[in-house]
Scaffold this motif. Structure first.
Motif, PDB file in Angstrom:
ATOM      1  N   GLY A 244       0.812  -1.212   0.000  1.00 21.96           N
ATOM      2  CA  GLY A 244       0.000   0.000   0.000  1.00 21.96           C
ATOM      3  C   GLY A 244       0.843   1.258   0.000  1.00 21.96           C
ATOM      4  N   ARG A 245       1.910   1.265   0.786  1.00 25.27           N
ATOM      5  CA  ARG A 245       2.793   2.431   0.842  1.00 25.27           C
ATOM      6  C   ARG A 245       3.508   2.642  -0.493  1.00 25.27           C
ATOM      7  N   LEU A 246       3.902   1.553  -1.143  1.00 28.46           N
ATOM      8  CA  LEU A 246       4.534   1.670  -2.454  1.00 28.46           C
ATOM      9  C   LEU A 246       3.555   2.228  -3.484  1.00 28.46           C
ATOM     10  N   GLN A 247       2.332   1.726  -3.466  1.00 26.80           N
ATOM     11  CA  GLN A 247       1.341   2.186  -4.438  1.00 26.80           C
ATOM     12  C   GLN A 247       1.041   3.668  -4.266  1.00 26.80           C
ATOM     13  N   ALA A 248       1.089   4.141  -3.054  1.00 30.76           N
ATOM     14  CA  ALA A 248       0.861   5.566  -2.808  1.00 30.76           C
ATOM     15  C   ALA A 248       1.956   6.420  -3.441  1.00 30.76           C
ATOM     16  N   GLN A 249       3.113   5.815  -3.697  1.00 29.68           N
ATOM     17  CA  GLN A 249       4.229   6.523  -4.326  1.00 29.68           C
ATOM     18  C   GLN A 249       4.409   6.134  -5.792  1.00 29.68           C
ATOM     19  N   GLY A 250       3.379   5.538  -6.384  1.00 35.40           N
ATOM     20  CA  GLY A 250       3.431   5.190  -7.790  1.00 35.40           C
ATOM     21  C   GLY A 250       4.246   3.952  -8.108  1.00 35.40           C
ATOM     22  N   MET A 251       4.351   3.027  -7.148  1.00 31.72           N
ATOM     23  CA  MET A 251       5.139   1.803  -7.352  1.00 31.72           C
ATOM     24  C   MET A 251       4.324   0.577  -6.973  1.00 31.72           C
ATOM     25  N   ASP A 252       4.746  -0.558  -7.494  1.00 36.61           N
ATOM     26  CA  ASP A 252       4.167  -1.847  -7.125  1.00 36.61           C
ATOM     27  C   ASP A 252       5.293  -2.822  -6.850  1.00 36.61           C
ATOM     28  N   VAL A 253       4.984  -3.877  -6.101  1.00 37.37           N
ATOM     29  CA  VAL A 253       5.915  -4.981  -5.922  1.00 37.37           C
ATOM     30  C   VAL A 253       5.158  -6.279  -6.161  1.00 37.37           C
TER      31      VAL A 253
END
Length: 389
Positions: A244-253
């Motif tokens: 969720g934190r990554l997605q908020a910064q325009g990233m995925d894992v």
């Protein structure tokens, strides 16, 4: 002022929201008004005119770029078709480049990222859905292995595999794309790359590997992403929180798990720079083994944070040299791991990871730690089965 849009109850689409990213060339000097007009006109040209939308500007990479979020459901409950998104987007970007005197897209890439959405087999015309997304991803993202390409495609319910065979006494290589459900299970029939177009075939993807490797190295993307991801990891309490934190910064894992739920692979996708990197390419703290320890061992977070402090003392040159090679891994390996994880210690030619070892590049096509774990699991299964009678 807040504006609310109520999606009609009779709407049946599973993907009502569309996310678009417009990325002008770094040398284009655009005012906020210019960017606002370009976003509005682009949205109208691809068939979303009259729909409510929001635009916000990012300045966190080497160029100003815009993100547009809009709704693909009309007031009457009907969904706007996305079957011709690729062609509409290509035509729209060419027109806007000419109107605003922008630099033309390099290497045939548009200044936009086509509004991507998950393939939904229940909506029909699966081939066209796959083709639209695959063309946009293959030509729009930077990846160095088939596994990294597979990771970003998996976000949109698409899988890619290598095919090999003999025809007229000559060996051939090809790619096959398939639709999947949200759990990664294949649905329907696969489609050969040749049925979609040469831009997503074996040779095109192979060239993209080489070009992406140079681009990622020249731009220092591995180091840049590492510096963005490590603080997010340190602040995360569990895997879902991390995502969720990554997605908020325009990233995925994208994590890969064993049958017992152990993390054996991790690939990061940065949608702003359109870069895809296995965690071990960036640093040992983002390798699969380190992330498994961080999230699933009692002292994992403490160990990872200590490792980050040590790693931050290294020079950028040292990090780039080790981070892109997929070699050195974190300490504290489990008993299945070998003492050396250098790529030269592994024979990738017999990998059965569905095409992970497709193309030969200077970087290994698979994470050495992942490959060693796969082999260990195979040996373990053979021992359990015992000899055939």
């Amino acid at each position: 002022m807040f504006c609310f849009y109520i999606i009609p109850d009779r709407c049946r689409t599973e993907n009502p929201v569309v996310h678009i990213s417009l990325n002008p060339h770094p040398d284009d000097r655009l005012t906020d008004t210019d960017m606002e007009n370009i976003a509005r006109e682009y949205k109208e040209k691809i068939g979303f005119g009259g729909q409510p939308y929001m635009v916000y500007k990012h300045e966190d990479i080497d160029r100003h770029h815009m993100h547009i979020v809009t709704i693909r459901v009309k007031e009457d409950g009907k969904a706007i078709s996305s079957s011709s998104n690729f062609y509409q987007s290509k035509r729209a970007t060419r027109e806007l480049e000419k109107k605003y005197n922008l630099h033309t897209a390099e290497r045939g890439q548009a200044i936009s990222e086509i509004p991507l959405r998950k393939v939904n087999a229940s909506e029909g015309d699966v081939k066209k859905q796959i083709a639209n997304t695959v063309k946009a991803v293959v030509r729009g993202y930077h990846y160095q292995t088939l596994g990294e390409l597979r990771a970003v495609l998996s976000l949109y319910n698409i899988d890619v595999e290598e095919t090999r065979g003999m025809a007229r006494n000559r060996e051939y290589h090809g790619l096959v794309y398939s639709a999947t459900d949200d759990n990664g299970n294949k649905v329907g029939n696969p489609f050969k790359a040749s049925k979609i177009g040469p831009s997503v075939g074996y040779e095109a993807v192979q060239k993209r590997f080489a070009w992406s490797k140079k681009h990622i190295a020249d731009k220092g993307i591995a180091v840049s992403l590492k510096e963005k991801i490590l603080p997010i990891l340190a602040a995360s309490s569990n895997v879902e929180n991390f995502k969720g934190r990554l997605q908020a910064q325009g990233m995925d894992v994208v994590f890969r798990y064993t049958d017992t739920g152990r993390i054996y692979g991790a690939t990061f996708i940065d949608h702003d720079s359109r870069s895809v990197l296995n965690g071990s390419r960036m640093c040992k703290e983002l390798s699969a083994n380190a992330l498994e320890q961080f999230f699933n061992s009692p002292h994992g977070q403490e160990q990872t944070q200590q490792g980050q402090t040590t790693d931050q003392r290294q020079s950028t040159q040292e990090v780039a040299g080790h981070g892109t090679g997929g070699g050195q891994q974190s300490s504290g390996y489990d008993h299945w791991q070998s003492q050396s994880t250098r790529s030269s210690d592994y024979d990738h030619s017999h990998s059965d990871f569905d095409g992970f070892g497709l193309f030969t590049t200077d970087n290994p096509a698979v994470d050495p730690a992942e490959e060693e774990f796969r082999r260990w699991m195979q040996r373990k299964k053979k021992k359990r089965r015992g000899p055939k009678l």
